[in-house]
Design an enzyme around this catalytic site. Structure first.
Site, short mmCIF file in Angstrom:
data_model
loop_
_atom_site.label_atom_id
_atom_site.label_comp_id
_atom_site.label_asym_id
_atom_site.label_seq_id
_atom_site.Cartn_x
_atom_site.Cartn_y
_atom_site.Cartn_z
N SER A 12 0.77 -1.20 -0.11
CA SER A 12 0.13 -0.05 -0.01
C SER A 12 0.91 1.34 0.01
CB SER A 12 -0.95 -0.05 1.19
OG SER A 12 -0.10 0.49 2.41
N LYS A 13 0.15 2.54 -0.05
CA LYS A 13 0.92 3.54 -0.05
C LYS A 13 2.08 3.85 1.12
CE LYS A 13 -1.17 6.54 -3.27
NZ LYS A 13 -2.87 6.77 -3.45
N ARG A 14 1.79 3.00 2.19
CA ARG A 14 2.57 3.31 3.35
C ARG A 14 3.83 2.83 2.84
NH1 ARG A 14 1.64 -0.36 7.11
NH2 ARG A 14 0.06 -1.53 5.48
#
Ligand code: GLU
Length: 482
Positions: A251-253
């Site tokens: 994910s963007k994390r």
């Protein structure tokens, strides 16, 4: 039978790394088997699909070097490869299935379905909808005539089981108690993903469906639908999902997820494609860095791993550095000149160019991202150095700096041949005579000429700057030190 594969993104988001890996594996399989690569657009979700996302997907595919033989933009024997252009076809298939008894009008309400599922869960039985509220098809026509708008559901044969041999995962089997009588046409007569995707796969003669594991539980539905259409199901290959280094779903994390963001961040498409290919496939013989054409020679879909693949931006960055170092030096220079000229919005002077050409090999050696280059070479292109405050405070306020700069100015002025070797010899002689270490002796010179403690290698930088500019900058820094 030559393979026909498809990549079928929905234009409801940017092309992300997981999708790109799926596209790449389809492409590698097609190219390594003499097959046909098809690019379809799963754009039935009108609300969430946008032209910007559609354009991003095409641009990103092209930037990665992935082409297609049939599909959106290219055309082909099946006409329009956008699902939004094929709605009538899906409706016709759904209606025909109702006529043939393989599907039925459903008037079941969400409340009924929720209550049924809650009860089934409480009783420990399968919560799959089996048509129990839609037994009376005899009055469906009347209810429709009276203005009701049913969905159309596929009638899953019960009891029953669908089993298939997944190319990546081996035998996969679903008992039909786990499979809903799924909606194929919504009450507004738009098709669901299951219907549109399956009709397209049948109509386009797809032989191998290579896609993400998140769709594995949809596959029994697609196989049943295909058979109900009187066609032979494709072979399926479900690719494991991408994880971050912490083992959680990517994910963007974990960093950028859009391919275009990697392009903007200074990655080379060749490096990204190479890295993506290794996420679940091992080309063997310890090969990690290998160009697309070699991957095509070696690719083997049956050798793809079913284990989750870790997407690690540190490894990708490393690989990008490898590809930057392998770039043709002349091309590397041209690229940096072009990007700097674009940034400055003016052509570079001959002097600027000469300095960049001199410095380029040393920058190429050290760069991991193309976007780092601008900062690294900025000092070559300015009339007057701007000093980074932290660098100045750390280096130029130390005692003895004035003496070092005086000595450097004097000795550098006396060099006969202005080249790296003489510069290095001179400055090493200087620190030996001053009895100081390289850090203490060279950092003030580095800050004086580049403005910062972080810059390309010092002696090479001085050579590229030329004697006059170097001396001028050393003198100016000396005067500012006081
Ligand atoms: N359009 C689907 C998606 O983007 C993929 C469909 C498929 O490969 O069957 O997830």
């Amino acid at each position: 039978m030559t393979p026909r594969v498809r990549f079928a993104p929905s234009p409801t988001g940017f092309l992300h790394v997981g999708g790109a890996r799926t596209a790449l594996y389809n492409w590698l399989f097609a190219r390594s088997s003499g097959g046909t690569m098809i690019l379809r657009s799963d754009d039935t979700d009108e609300e969430r699909s946008t032209p910007e996302y559609a354009a991003d997907i095409l641009d990103s595919m092209r930037w990665l070097g992935l082409d297609w033989d049939e599909g959106i933009d290219t055309g082909g024997p099946h006409g329009d490869y956008r699902q939004s252009a094929r709605l009538e076809r899906y409706r016709a298939v759904a209606d025909r299935l109702v006529e043939a008894g393989g599907a039925y009008y459903s008037f079941a309400t969400p409340e009924q379905l929720d209550a049924f599922r809650d009860e089934a869960r409480a009783a420990g039985t399968a919560p799959s909808y089996d048509g129990r509220f839609d037994v009376d098809q005899a009055d469906a026509v009347k209810r429709i005539a009276a203005g009701e708008r049913p969905t159309i559901r596929f009638q899953v044969p019960r009891p029953g089981r669908t089993t298939f041999e997944d190319i990546v995962r081996g035998e996969v089997s679903f008992d039909h108690s786990q499979v809903d009588d799924f909606v194929i046409l919504r009450s507004d007569r738009t098709p669901t993903y299951h219907l549109a995707s399956t009709v397209d796969d049948v109509d386009f003669g797809i032989t191998h469906v290579v896609r993400g594991e998140d769709l594995l539980s949809s596959t029994p539905k697609h196989i049943l639908l295909t058979e109900a259409m009187g066609a032979d199901p494709a072979r399926y290959a479900h690719l494991s999902l991408l994880m971050g280094p912490d083992g959680k779903k990517l994910s963007k994390r974990h960093g950028h997820t859009a391919i275009s963001a990697y392009r903007d961040a200074g990655y080379l498409p060749e490096a990204l494609v190479n890295y993506l290919a290794l996420l679940g496939w091992n080309p063997g013989e310890d090969a990690t860095v290998l160009p697309l054409n070699e991957m095509v020679d070696r690719f083997d879909l049956t050798a793809v791993s079913k284990n989750p693949a870790i997407f690690d931006t540190d490894k990708l960055e490393w690989m990008n550095g490898v590809y930057i170092r392998e770039m043709d030096p002349a091309e590397f220079v041209n690229q940096i000149i072009a990007s700097i000229e674009a940034d400055l919005a003016r052509p570079l002077t001959d002097g600027d160019r000469a300095r960049l050409v001199a410095m380029a090999p040393h920058v190429q050696e050290r760069t991991k991202l193309l976007t780092e280059i601008g900062d690294q070479v900025a000092f070559l292109l300015v009339d007057e150095v701007e000093f980074d405050e932290a660098s100045w405070a750390k280096v130029m306020t130390k005692p003895g700096v004035a003496d070092i700069l005086d000595a450097a100015g004097e000795r550098l002025a006396a060099i006969d041949d202005w080249d790296v070797r003489s510069i290095e010899e001179t400055l090493r002689g200087m620190i030996a005579d001053l009895e100081i270490g390289a850090g203490k002796g060279f950092q003030p010179i580095r800050v004086a000429v580049s403005g910062s403690t972080v810059s390309p290698p010092l002696f090479e930088s001085l050579e590229a700057l030329g004697r006059e500019t170097t001396l001028e900058r050393v003198r100016r820094a000396r005067s500012l030190v006081g």
